[in-house]
Scaffold this motif. Structure first.
Motif, mmCIF file in Angstrom:
data_model
loop_
_atom_site.group_PDB
_atom_site.id
_atom_site.type_symbol
_atom_site.label_atom_id
_atom_site.label_comp_id
_atom_site.label_asym_id
_atom_site.label_seq_id
_atom_site.Cartn_x
_atom_site.Cartn_y
_atom_site.Cartn_z
ATOM 1 N N ALA A 1 0.842 -1.203 0.000
ATOM 2 C CA ALA A 1 0.000 0.000 0.000
ATOM 3 C C ALA A 1 0.877 1.254 0.000
ATOM 4 O O ALA A 1 0.630 2.197 -0.759
ATOM 5 C CB ALA A 1 -0.928 -0.001 1.212
ATOM 6 N N GLU B 1 2.277 6.716 -6.873
ATOM 7 C CA GLU B 1 1.386 7.783 -7.362
ATOM 8 C C GLU B 1 2.055 9.155 -7.273
ATOM 9 O O GLU B 1 1.820 10.019 -8.097
ATOM 10 C CB GLU B 1 0.069 7.793 -6.574
ATOM 11 C CG GLU B 1 -0.831 6.622 -6.854
ATOM 12 C CD GLU B 1 -1.306 6.559 -8.300
ATOM 13 O OE1 GLU B 1 -1.598 7.615 -8.896
ATOM 14 O OE2 GLU B 1 -1.363 5.450 -8.840
ATOM 15 N N TYR C 1 -4.456 -5.975 -7.685
ATOM 16 C CA TYR C 1 -5.826 -5.624 -8.047
ATOM 17 C C TYR C 1 -6.839 -6.225 -7.077
ATOM 18 O O TYR C 1 -7.845 -5.580 -6.757
ATOM 19 C CB TYR C 1 -6.122 -6.029 -9.496
ATOM 20 C CG TYR C 1 -5.361 -5.177 -10.491
ATOM 21 C CD1 TYR C 1 -5.601 -3.808 -10.578
ATOM 22 C CD2 TYR C 1 -4.397 -5.727 -11.312
ATOM 23 C CE1 TYR C 1 -4.900 -3.013 -11.481
ATOM 24 C CE2 TYR C 1 -3.689 -4.939 -12.217
ATOM 25 C CZ TYR C 1 -3.943 -3.591 -12.298
ATOM 26 O OH TYR C 1 -3.260 -2.804 -13.182
ATOM 27 N N TRP D 1 -6.260 -6.870 -3.851
ATOM 28 C CA TRP D 1 -6.144 -6.097 -2.613
ATOM 29 C C TRP D 1 -6.815 -4.745 -2.755
ATOM 30 O O TRP D 1 -7.445 -4.258 -1.824
ATOM 31 C CB TRP D 1 -4.676 -5.919 -2.225
ATOM 32 C CG TRP D 1 -4.020 -7.170 -1.687
ATOM 33 C CD1 TRP D 1 -4.614 -8.375 -1.428
ATOM 34 C CD2 TRP D 1 -2.648 -7.322 -1.350
ATOM 35 N NE1 TRP D 1 -3.684 -9.264 -0.957
ATOM 36 C CE2 TRP D 1 -2.469 -8.654 -0.890
ATOM 37 C CE3 TRP D 1 -1.547 -6.487 -1.396
ATOM 38 C CZ2 TRP D 1 -1.239 -9.135 -0.467
ATOM 39 C CZ3 TRP D 1 -0.311 -6.975 -0.981
ATOM 40 C CH2 TRP D 1 -0.168 -8.287 -0.521
ATOM 41 N N LYS D 2 -6.674 -4.125 -3.914
ATOM 42 C CA LYS D 2 -7.253 -2.785 -4.114
ATOM 43 C C LYS D 2 -8.786 -2.808 -4.098
ATOM 44 O O LYS D 2 -9.415 -1.772 -3.937
ATOM 45 C CB LYS D 2 -6.741 -2.172 -5.420
ATOM 46 C CG LYS D 2 -5.279 -1.720 -5.301
ATOM 47 C CD LYS D 2 -4.743 -1.204 -6.606
ATOM 48 C CE LYS D 2 -5.073 0.248 -6.781
ATOM 49 N NZ LYS D 2 -4.401 0.837 -7.958
ATOM 50 N N LYS D 3 -9.379 -3.987 -4.231
ATOM 51 C CA LYS D 3 -10.832 -4.126 -4.149
ATOM 52 C C LYS D 3 -11.322 -4.136 -2.699
ATOM 53 O O LYS D 3 -12.488 -3.900 -2.431
ATOM 54 C CB LYS D 3 -11.294 -5.417 -4.831
ATOM 55 C CG LYS D 3 -11.148 -5.409 -6.330
ATOM 56 C CD LYS D 3 -11.588 -6.757 -6.909
ATOM 57 C CE LYS D 3 -11.313 -6.842 -8.386
ATOM 58 N NZ LYS D 3 -11.656 -8.176 -8.916
ATOM 59 N N LYS D 4 -10.405 -4.416 -1.770
ATOM 60 C CA LYS D 4 -10.786 -4.534 -0.366
ATOM 61 C C LYS D 4 -10.894 -3.150 0.280
ATOM 62 O O LYS D 4 -9.951 -2.359 0.232
ATOM 63 C CB LYS D 4 -9.768 -5.390 0.389
ATOM 64 C CG LYS D 4 -9.703 -6.820 -0.091
ATOM 65 C CD LYS D 4 -8.710 -7.632 0.694
ATOM 66 C CE LYS D 4 -8.719 -9.062 0.195
ATOM 67 N NZ LYS D 4 -8.028 -9.951 1.105
ATOM 68 N N PRO D 5 -12.029 -2.864 0.937
ATOM 69 C CA PRO D 5 -12.226 -1.546 1.549
ATOM 70 C C PRO D 5 -11.133 -1.170 2.550
ATOM 71 O O PRO D 5 -10.685 -0.027 2.575
ATOM 72 C CB PRO D 5 -13.583 -1.671 2.246
ATOM 73 C CG PRO D 5 -14.283 -2.771 1.535
ATOM 74 C CD PRO D 5 -13.212 -3.712 1.071
ATOM 75 N N ARG E 1 -7.994 -0.102 0.598
ATOM 76 C CA ARG E 1 -8.199 1.237 0.006
ATOM 77 C C ARG E 1 -8.185 2.312 1.077
ATOM 78 O O ARG E 1 -7.602 3.389 0.887
ATOM 79 C CB ARG E 1 -9.509 1.277 -0.774
ATOM 80 C CG ARG E 1 -9.469 0.534 -2.082
ATOM 81 C CD ARG E 1 -10.666 0.861 -2.971
ATOM 82 N NE ARG E 1 -11.928 0.925 -2.264
ATOM 83 C CZ ARG E 1 -12.765 -0.097 -2.122
ATOM 84 N NH1 ARG E 1 -12.466 -1.270 -2.621
ATOM 85 N NH2 ARG E 1 -13.903 0.057 -1.486
ATOM 86 N N ALA E 2 -8.812 2.035 2.211
ATOM 87 C CA ALA E 2 -8.836 3.020 3.297
ATOM 88 C C ALA E 2 -7.421 3.305 3.795
ATOM 89 O O ALA E 2 -7.059 4.461 4.060
ATOM 90 C CB ALA E 2 -9.718 2.528 4.446
ATOM 91 N N MET F 1 -4.629 2.958 2.033
ATOM 92 C CA MET F 1 -3.963 3.752 0.989
ATOM 93 C C MET F 1 -4.394 5.219 1.067
ATOM 94 O O MET F 1 -3.562 6.121 0.921
ATOM 95 C CB MET F 1 -4.278 3.188 -0.404
ATOM 96 C CG MET F 1 -3.509 1.938 -0.754
ATOM 97 S SD MET F 1 -3.797 1.393 -2.447
ATOM 98 C CE MET F 1 -3.195 2.800 -3.366
ATOM 99 N N ASN F 2 -5.672 5.450 1.302
ATOM 100 C CA ASN F 2 -6.163 6.834 1.404
ATOM 101 C C ASN F 2 -5.545 7.560 2.596
ATOM 102 O O ASN F 2 -5.191 8.738 2.502
ATOM 103 C CB ASN F 2 -7.684 6.860 1.495
ATOM 104 C CG ASN F 2 -8.347 6.501 0.193
ATOM 105 O OD1 ASN F 2 -7.748 6.601 -0.880
ATOM 106 N ND2 ASN F 2 -9.590 6.056 0.261
#
Length: 145
Positions: A14, A21, A49, A51-55, A58-59, A61-62
């Motif tokens: 992550a 980015e 891909y 892992w990036k689907k998992k909330p 993503r949270a 990473m955000n």
């Protein structure tokens, strides 16, 4: 979000994805392809891909991205100030001036009302605008004063 739900490898990947980015993984500051980042993280591209689907992923990473932005606030302000000062041509950027003034609450939007044949313009406060709207509502409801 609980970071305990993520493995150490997921946290590492992550961070790498966020760094990518921002162009921090390559020497030239350009983003690397996802398969390259995946390989650096020791996983398959398809796993990234998934892992990036998992909330929770993503949270995380955000949160990392928010932290990266927050840590660069001084750099952003410095860039705005360069534009305000006008750089080499000494002509300030109007947008930078607008951003600066709005950031410190020194600039607000004006609202003008035109009435009658003899058009007069004046600045009105938000309270006056609301009073005028309320009066129009009463007139439309047949309750004019």
């Amino acid at each position: 979000m609980k970071l305990n739900n993520l493995t150490a490898q997921q946290k590492k990947v992550a961070q790498m994805l966020v760094d990518n980015e921002f162009g921090l993984l390559s020497e030239d500051g350009k983003k690397l392809p996802v398969d390259t980042v995946a390989e650096m993280g020791g996983i398959a591209k398809s796993t990234v891909y998934e892992w990036k689907k998992k909330p929770e992923f993503r949270a995380h990473m955000n949160e990392l991205a928010d932290g990266a932005l927050d840590s660069n606030r001084a750099e952003v302000y410095a860039a705005i100030m360069k534009l305000v000062r006008g750089g080499a041509n000494a002509v300030p950027s109007v947008k930078a001036l607008d951003l600066y003034m709005r950031r410190f609450g020194l600039l607000t939007d004006k609202h003008l009302i035109e009435t009658g044949e003899d058009v007069r313009r004046r600045e009105i406060s938000p309270e006056e605008r609301q009073q005028a709207l309320d009066k129009l509502d009463r007139m439309l409801d047949g309750k004019a004063e």
